[in-house]
Motif scaffolding. Structure first.
Motif: not given
Length: 269
Positions: A135-140, A157-166, A170-172, A147-151
């Protein structure tokens, strides 16, 4: 039922949804046509909308017969909205106005967090340490992906994989209401007492002012989310009409239609 019926026993879930999408429509008319002269006060109507739908997501998660399917619907809604925004902007433009609207992101992260809280509570009740940690893992999880998206966004430059992740996660960080979406999980924790839920809305509205009270009707109107207290205080806990498909479809369709209409009319933000 014709329109919003305010009865002695209050507003149903359906009534509040109709009120929410009405205010949402007015707000998005302002968003798409402000450059054409739509008055700024139209934006005020939209300030309570996210709060209303966060409250309704608590009701939906609490009463649904299949919580995982509910989460999946929100996730699919997020993906459809994101892809649709890209397609619409490929063929139409309203000056520099970008289509970033996607409240499905906020609702998915909020409901996923509720699911995490529920998992923690069940693990604690059943003395299952592994379930509690899950449950803690789900919340986090949304925060970690945030944090990954912010990085990735900080990369030159965003490659195709990075754009796909972004675009796919869904993230805050990328949500419309940012960390204010956690009002939903807070209302979930307070779901057994409506008065505490309304106080939580008031507290988040106070935070939204930034404690700068000199610009409350000009630059900062987010505090008007507190007006959601009025219809939510009238909520009678009854479902009313369903029309689930209509409400899911209305959100992306009305935004795309307004954006296309503004483009065709030559509005340039």
């Amino acid at each position: 039922m014709n329109g919003i019926a305010i009865r002695k026993n209050g507003l149903t879930n359906f009534d509040i949804k109709v009120l929410g999408i009405t205010f949402m429509l007015i707000d998005h008319i302002h968003e798409m046509f402000s450059a054409a002269g739509a008055p700024g006060w139209l934006d005020w109507f939209g300030r309570p909308v996210a709060t209303i739908f966060m409250f309704l997501s608590v009701e939906g998660f609490t009463h649904t017969h299949d919580q995982k399917r509910y989460l999946l619907r929100l996730l699919i809604g997020f993906w459809i909205m994101g892809i649709g925004n890209i397609i619409v902007q490929h063929f139409f433009s309203v000056g520099h106005l970008g289509l970033i609207n996607n409240i499905f992101s906020d609702l998915f992260v909020g409901v996923l967090t509720m699911y995490g809280f529920q998992t923690i509570a069940n693990g604690h009740k059943q003395h299952r340490l592994g379930q509690t940690f899950a449950g803690v893992g789900i919340v986090l999880m949304p925060l970690i992906f945030g944090g990954l998206v912010l990085f990735l966004l900080s990369s030159t430059q965003l490659n195709l994989i990075s754009k796909a992740i972004v675009l796919a996660v869904p993230t805050p960080i990328t949500a419309e209401n940012s960390f204010f979406l956690y009002l939903g999980p807070v209302m979930y924790l307070l779901r057994k007492d409506r008065r505490w839920q309304l106080l939580a809305i008031a507290a988040f509205a106070l935070i939204a002012t930034g404690f700068n009270f000199s610009q409350l009707l000009t630059q900062n109107t987010q505090w008007m989310m507190i007006l959601a207290i009025i219809p939510l205080a009238m909520y009678n806990g009854q479902l009313g009409k369903s029309m689930k498909g209509f409400f899911y479809a209305f959100y992306p369709l009305h935004i795309w239609i307004l954006y296309i209409l503004a483009s065709l009319l030559g509005v340039r933000a």
